[in-house]
Motif scaffolding. Structure first.
Motif, PDB file in Angstrom:
ATOM      1  N   VAL A 436      28.449  32.285  34.701  1.00 23.51           N
ATOM      2  CA  VAL A 436      29.491  31.842  33.822  1.00 23.51           C
ATOM      3  C   VAL A 436      28.843  31.584  32.560  1.00 23.51           C
ATOM      4  O   VAL A 436      27.766  31.090  32.273  1.00 23.51           O
ATOM      5  CB  VAL A 436      30.250  30.725  34.053  1.00 23.51           C
ATOM      6  CG1 VAL A 436      31.175  30.453  33.134  1.00 23.51           C
ATOM      7  CG2 VAL A 436      30.688  30.796  35.602  1.00 23.51           C
ATOM      8  N   VAL A 438      29.924  30.993  28.468  1.00 18.37           N
ATOM      9  CA  VAL A 438      30.878  30.218  27.899  1.00 18.37           C
ATOM     10  C   VAL A 438      30.349  30.481  26.512  1.00 18.37           C
ATOM     11  O   VAL A 438      29.315  30.156  25.932  1.00 18.37           O
ATOM     12  CB  VAL A 438      31.204  28.834  28.185  1.00 18.37           C
ATOM     13  CG1 VAL A 438      32.015  28.147  27.678  1.00 18.37           C
ATOM     14  CG2 VAL A 438      31.214  28.799  29.641  1.00 18.37           C
ATOM     15  N   ALA A 452      28.405  25.430  26.390  1.00 17.71           N
ATOM     16  CA  ALA A 452      28.384  25.385  27.794  1.00 17.71           C
ATOM     17  C   ALA A 452      27.258  24.319  28.412  1.00 17.71           C
ATOM     18  O   ALA A 452      27.251  23.949  29.542  1.00 17.71           O
ATOM     19  CB  ALA A 452      27.837  26.552  28.474  1.00 17.71           C
ATOM     20  N   ALA A 497      39.854  36.401  24.837  1.00 22.89           N
ATOM     21  CA  ALA A 497      38.639  35.951  25.843  1.00 22.89           C
ATOM     22  C   ALA A 497      37.254  36.434  25.313  1.00 22.89           C
ATOM     23  O   ALA A 497      36.423  36.178  25.988  1.00 22.89           O
ATOM     24  CB  ALA A 497      39.038  36.299  27.186  1.00 22.89           C
ATOM     25  N   CYS A 501      33.996  34.054  27.864  1.00 24.14           N
ATOM     26  CA  CYS A 501      34.079  34.001  29.361  1.00 24.14           C
ATOM     27  C   CYS A 501      33.732  35.425  29.898  1.00 24.14           C
ATOM     28  O   CYS A 501      33.782  36.514  29.202  1.00 24.14           O
ATOM     29  CB  CYS A 501      35.435  33.577  29.797  1.00 24.14           C
ATOM     30  SG  CYS A 501      36.729  34.043  29.422  1.00 24.14           S
ATOM     31  N   ARG A 502      33.402  35.566  31.171  1.00 21.32           N
ATOM     32  CA  ARG A 502      33.014  36.882  31.829  1.00 21.32           C
ATOM     33  C   ARG A 502      34.167  37.810  31.901  1.00 21.32           C
ATOM     34  O   ARG A 502      35.303  37.162  32.312  1.00 21.32           O
ATOM     35  CB  ARG A 502      32.277  36.584  33.174  1.00 21.32           C
ATOM     36  CG  ARG A 502      32.089  37.750  33.685  1.00 21.32           C
ATOM     37  CD  ARG A 502      31.176  37.524  35.172  1.00 21.32           C
ATOM     38  NE  ARG A 502      30.902  38.597  35.993  1.00 21.32           N
ATOM     39  CZ  ARG A 502      30.287  38.383  37.262  1.00 21.32           C
ATOM     40  NH1 ARG A 502      30.127  37.364  37.840  1.00 21.32           N
ATOM     41  NH2 ARG A 502      30.172  39.467  37.875  1.00 21.32           N
ATOM     42  N   SER A 565      39.135  28.605  27.689  1.00 19.19           N
ATOM     43  CA  SER A 565      37.892  29.242  27.396  1.00 19.19           C
ATOM     44  C   SER A 565      37.128  28.495  26.497  1.00 19.19           C
ATOM     45  O   SER A 565      36.068  28.684  26.135  1.00 19.19           O
ATOM     46  CB  SER A 565      38.198  30.680  26.695  1.00 19.19           C
ATOM     47  OG  SER A 565      39.020  30.639  25.603  1.00 19.19           O
ATOM     48  N   ARG A 568      35.382  22.640  28.339  1.00 21.49           N
ATOM     49  CA  ARG A 568      34.325  22.321  29.391  1.00 21.49           C
ATOM     50  C   ARG A 568      34.225  20.722  29.465  1.00 21.49           C
ATOM     51  O   ARG A 568      33.739  20.232  28.417  1.00 21.49           O
ATOM     52  CB  ARG A 568      33.292  23.012  29.308  1.00 21.49           C
ATOM     53  CG  ARG A 568      33.285  24.367  29.549  1.00 21.49           C
ATOM     54  CD  ARG A 568      33.305  24.878  30.891  1.00 21.49           C
ATOM     55  NE  ARG A 568      33.414  26.126  31.258  1.00 21.49           N
ATOM     56  CZ  ARG A 568      34.231  27.311  30.867  1.00 21.49           C
ATOM     57  NH1 ARG A 568      35.323  26.718  30.156  1.00 21.49           N
ATOM     58  NH2 ARG A 568      33.971  28.388  31.079  1.00 21.49           N
ATOM     59  N   SER A 574      37.598  24.644  35.114  1.00 18.88           N
ATOM     60  CA  SER A 574      36.880  25.678  34.212  1.00 18.88           C
ATOM     61  C   SER A 574      37.524  26.875  34.749  1.00 18.88           C
ATOM     62  O   SER A 574      37.669  27.470  35.859  1.00 18.88           O
ATOM     63  CB  SER A 574      35.505  25.588  34.652  1.00 18.88           C
ATOM     64  OG  SER A 574      34.835  24.128  34.418  1.00 18.88           O
ATOM     65  N   ILE A 576      36.185  30.749  34.609  1.00 16.86           N
ATOM     66  CA  ILE A 576      35.187  31.602  34.616  1.00 16.86           C
ATOM     67  C   ILE A 576      35.192  32.848  33.906  1.00 16.86           C
ATOM     68  O   ILE A 576      34.393  33.366  33.292  1.00 16.86           O
ATOM     69  CB  ILE A 576      34.830  31.829  36.160  1.00 16.86           C
ATOM     70  CG1 ILE A 576      34.513  30.429  36.959  1.00 16.86           C
ATOM     71  CG2 ILE A 576      33.693  32.699  36.407  1.00 16.86           C
ATOM     72  CD1 ILE A 576      34.455  30.582  38.393  1.00 16.86           C
ATOM     73  N   GLY A 577      36.484  33.383  34.019  1.00 20.57           N
ATOM     74  CA  GLY A 577      36.572  34.726  33.382  1.00 20.57           C
ATOM     75  C   GLY A 577      37.961  35.282  33.423  1.00 20.57           C
ATOM     76  O   GLY A 577      38.893  34.797  33.865  1.00 20.57           O
ATOM     77  N   TYR A 589      38.972  31.176  38.219  1.00 13.77           N
ATOM     78  CA  TYR A 589      38.772  30.043  37.865  1.00 13.77           C
ATOM     79  C   TYR A 589      37.761  29.233  38.938  1.00 13.77           C
ATOM     80  O   TYR A 589      37.890  30.129  40.041  1.00 13.77           O
ATOM     81  CB  TYR A 589      39.996  29.033  38.067  1.00 13.77           C
ATOM     82  CG  TYR A 589      41.158  29.161  37.161  1.00 13.77           C
ATOM     83  CD1 TYR A 589      41.191  28.577  35.933  1.00 13.77           C
ATOM     84  CD2 TYR A 589      42.162  30.263  37.396  1.00 13.77           C
ATOM     85  CE1 TYR A 589      42.381  28.633  35.037  1.00 13.77           C
ATOM     86  CE2 TYR A 589      43.078  30.530  36.518  1.00 13.77           C
ATOM     87  CZ  TYR A 589      43.287  29.768  35.489  1.00 13.77           C
ATOM     88  OH  TYR A 589      44.515  30.116  34.675  1.00 13.77           O
TER      89      TYR A 589
END
Length: 856
Positions: A436, A438, A452, A497, A501-502, A565, A568, A574, A576-577, A589
């Protein structure tokens, strides 16, 4: 520095006393490599060319990519690049201390590869940075830009020269900078003496008034982040949320001063800290017996082989007499204040509402266990105060230059996760690695960044590794939620985004869910379906897939990205992407293996939760909501708090989810935001419904319904019941008023809940459901009351265990009232430690916030 040849040094400082006069500060902000302009706060930045020697070889260049975390293009979207040494020259006042900030944004700059940029920065004879890499620093801290802040000692010179020199240790390297601030400041540093090294000849004294310092951390303890525009003295400092730096299971309680209390700067300069720092504090709590069993502890990772000043800010705003509470202070396990010299803040300040600060210093050595500064407080027993408690309002840590006038530390080490993305940190190439990334979020004048490192804080027992407070905050959030849908929504989604995030491909989403197989559906809502999936590397995730025909889904997707995004926290789900590919939009998530809270309290297909387990889950959810309300630059209102939006991970840690309806932004500084009423029936704040003015107290009301759900094991609305019982909130309030609340609690809990615990819990829930928001408690108060209720329950359970072990009989034996107040310290264990023994083997957990959908 003189007299620093000691393995461990702890120093208590005598703060200089200033007249309470606000210093008129002159400031200069230069936009390097551009013509200048105004940032988002309206501050003017000027062109840098006139401060740079004409003969200097430099390049003006524009950044090729604007990270979403950049609130302002000024000064970050332009840079001055130096292939050879270059110097800025500024006219300054002799014998004047200056605050200097450097802004670095390691973006894409045409043919210049910022990953190859290593350089040195000096200010006169003082070395500020050496072999510095903004790229490595930002990668290691997982943020888009970095701000480094220094306080330069007064000198006789009327010219300040700041020189950038490419590192001699690297070929084809260069220096660069995006912005420089130069601000006059009062000399807030004075003489200090060493604790534990008494020397009548004065060899234990350190004079920081003539030293150069680097700001490492600056925290508003117990309060929310304070942006530069709300700082005092024109210093434009950022004060960040302190919870990420708390070490250990016990975080204490946060308190706020009465709004009518006047802060009297009679002892210190008004430039020392803004009033908001002194109006909030973190204390140990109200249980004196429990407070004697633990310390309030903060821990910070710092560069070794330097001396650090630890400045602690205090303001007694609760008590108006001496010896009401007094505390011991320890720094790196050395006593800074203790014994007969314990810290009685009322005595130090000679009054209530009078701020003071104390400076201490410690030499940090080079060793695997030594590169930290640990600050601890506990109650003083020697002075026998009325209350055994300790508290703190603010904390700053400064690095002092060494004997060579150097402040330069090493670049932080990137994590393995970041090394894998080093080749393409912005486009997030679609590799198979399971990690992940961030990004950051922040303000223009200060480094409000999403880091992160939050994950690091909680997975490493909340130790902090390599964070500088002026470059890493506790996840502030900016701007208004974007909730407008349009045909360009998918493009907007990607722009939100990107870099945060990914980015997954549609092929990856199909592979993770077996082509969105219906057998993997674990929830359905207005946005579409939620699937359980497995991404590369074997990590289980939850994938929310947008329904193309649902405008509501698009709106919520955009808000969800804009919120999650940048967030945390241990008690928030959370993100993830995301996937925005082939007309599809998906959000990915963390997978919540235990499903929703609702599943475990009624109509459940799983093992029913005990009362203590439910209470611990409520505490976790309250912590998440408390962070949303206080831990960010702007207040975040969830707007859809309910038991299906409280999810449980495999360790039974509660996490708040579903931010599709959340609101945030500067408008909340007015105390509310006018908005169309949205939420879930049964949880909706009646005041919000009447006035259409949303406040954080709307979340408090909804959480009150959640508390009664946990207690009564029934849904918020049940149309099959008699009219007066349909609404759980109304029915619970009515029963509480009549004194018959015990008649409607879960039958399994009758006789098992400690009466005092039930009383405290019920009182808290009832206050949350007050008709008017002003009468409801803040989430911080709700959290404290729930933790106290848990302590009451644990005390009662412990007593029963001891009686059983002693062989005492009688199921009707009443609890000894003398035990009240003798609470043991909360263990800090996760709920899962209690539950693993009782949990069934059903692992087909549900993620969806809408497993049992209700109206919004």
């Amino acid at each position: 520095m003189k007299n620093m040849n000691y393995s461990v040094i702890s120093v208590v400082g005598f703060s200089l006393i200033f007249n309470a006069v606000l210093v008129s500060t002159q400031s200069l902000a230069i936009d390097c490599g551009a013509k200048g302009g105004k940032d988002e706060d309206g501050r003017t930045w000027v062109e840098d060319a006139k401060y740079l020697s004409k003969s200097e070889n430099s390049v003006q260049i524009q950044a090729g990519y604007q990270d979403p975390s950049l609130l302002s293009t000024v000064p970050y979207m332009s840079a001055r690049i130096f292939p050879s040494p270059a110097t800025y020259k500024f006219s300054i006042q002799a014998k004047q201390r200056y605050l200097v900030r450097f802004h670095f944004y390691p973006s894409t700059y045409q043919s210049f590869n910022v990953s190859k940029s290593f350089f040195e920065v000096t200010a006169g004879a003082v070395k500020l940075m050496s072999n510095f890499s903004a790229s490595i620093t930002c990668q290691a801290l997982t943020q888009a830009y970095v701000i480094k802040e220094y306080s330069l000692a007064p000198s006789e010179s009327e010219t300040l020269e700041i020189t950038f020199t490419p590192s001699a240790n690297h070929s084809d390297t260069f220096a660069f900078v995006n912005g420089i601030e130069l601000i006059e400041m009062p000399n807030l540093f004075g003489m200090m003496k060493m604790v534990g090294y008494d020397n009548p000849l004065g060899a234990n004294l350190v004079d920081a008034s003539s030293e150069n310092l680097e700001t490492m951390f600056r925290l508003n303890v117990g309060g929310q982040s304070i942006p530069p525009g709300k700082d005092v003295g024109g210093l434009l400092r950022s004060w960040f949320y302190d919870e990420p730096y708390i070490f250990g299971a016990t975080i204490g309680v946060t308190l706020q001063a009465d709004k009518n209390l006047q802060i009297d700067y009679r002892n210190i300069s008004k430039s020392s800290a803004p009033e908001d720092v002194y109006r909030s504090s973190r204390s140990m709590g109200r249980d004196s017996d429990m407070n004697l069993k633990f310390n309030l502890t903060w821990e910070f990772h710092v560069d070794p082989n330097f001396t650090y000043i630890v400045r602690l800010h205090f303001c007694e705003f609760l008590y108006d007499k001496p010896n009401m509470r007094a505390s011991n202070i320890y720094i790196n396990n050395e006593t800074a204040q203790g014994g007969e010299e314990s810290a009685d803040i009322y005595v130090w300040a000679n009054g209530k509402g009078v701020p003071v600060y104390r400076d201490y210093a410690v030499l940090v050595n080079d060793g695997p266990d030594d590169e930290n500064v640990k600050v601890q407080l506990n109650p003083s027993t020697l002075l026998k105060p009325q209350y055994y408690d300790a508290f703190l309002n603010g904390l700053e840590i400064f690095k002092l230059n060494d004997e060579k006038k150097s402040l330069a530390g090493k670049n932080p080490d990137p994590s393995a996760m970041m090394i894998r993305t080093e080749n393409d940190p912005r486009s997030f190439s679609k590799t198979g690695d399971d990690y992940v990334v961030v990004g950051a979020t922040g303000g223009a004048a200060a480094a409000f960044v999403v880091v992160a490192l939050v994950v690091f804080f909680y997975t490493k027992k909340r130790k902090v590794d390599g964070v500088e407070s002026h470059t890493a905050s506790w996840l502030p959030v900016y701007g208004n939620s974007h909730v407008g849908g349009s045909k360009s929504s998918s493009n907007h989604l990607a722009s939100l985004a990107q870099g945060l995030c990914r980015h997954f491909s549609l092929a990856e989403m199909k592979q993770a869910t077996k082509n969105f197989d219906e057998s993997n559906v674990i929830g359905v809502g207005g946005f579409g379906k939620v699937y359980k999936g497995v991404i590369s590397g074997g990590t289980h995730v939850a994938i929310k897939r947008s329904n193309p025909s649902s405008e509501q889904g698009i709106n919520e997707f955009q808000t969800e990205i804009e919120m999650l995004s940048k967030l945390r926290h241990k008690h928030l789900v959370s993100l993830i992407g995301f996937c925005e590919d082939g007309g599809e939009m998906c959000l990915v998530y963390d997978y919540m293996a235990r499903g929703t809270f609702r599943e475990h309290i009624y109509n459940n297909k799983k093992t029913n939760l005990s009362w203590k387990q439910r209470l611990e889950i409520c505490i976790g959810a309250a912590r998440g909501l408390h962070y949303l309300h206080t831990g960010a630059k702007y207040t975040i209102i969830h707007r859809d708090v309910k038991t299906t939006n409280i999810l449980l991970d495999e360790k039974w840690v509660a996490k708040v989810s579903d931010f599709g309806l959340s609101k945030t932004g500067p408008d909340m500084n007015q105390g509310h935001v006018s908005t169309v009423v949205k939420g879930s029936f049964g949880y909706l704040d009646p005041e919000y419904f009447r006035r259409q003015q949303l406040t954080e107290k709307s979340d408090v009301y909804s959480f009150g319904v959640v508390l009664f759900e946990a207690l009564c094991s029934r849904p918020a609305l049940n149309p099959s019941l008699p009219k007066e019982q349909v609404s759980l909130a109304d029915w619970a309030l009515s029963c509480h008023k009549k004194g018959v609340l015990e008649d409607i609690i879960d039958p399994d809990f009758k006789g098992k809940i400690d009466p005092e615990c039930l009383q405290k819990f019920a009182e808290t829930a009832v206050k949350c459901l007050s008709d008017q928001g002003i009468e409801r408690p803040h989430m911080g108060d709700v959290l404290w009351n729930l933790e106290y209720a848990l302590q009451l329950q644990e005390t009662a359970d412990g007593m029963k265990s001891r009686l059983n072990l002693a062989g005492e009989q009688g199921s009707n034996h009443s609890r000894d009232d003398s035990s009240v107040g003798h609470r043991r310290e909360p263990s800090g264990r996760s709920v899962g430690n209690e539950l693993e023994l009782n949990e069934g083997k059903d692992e087909s957990a549900i993620f969806s916030q809408l497993a049992n959908p209700t109206g919004r």
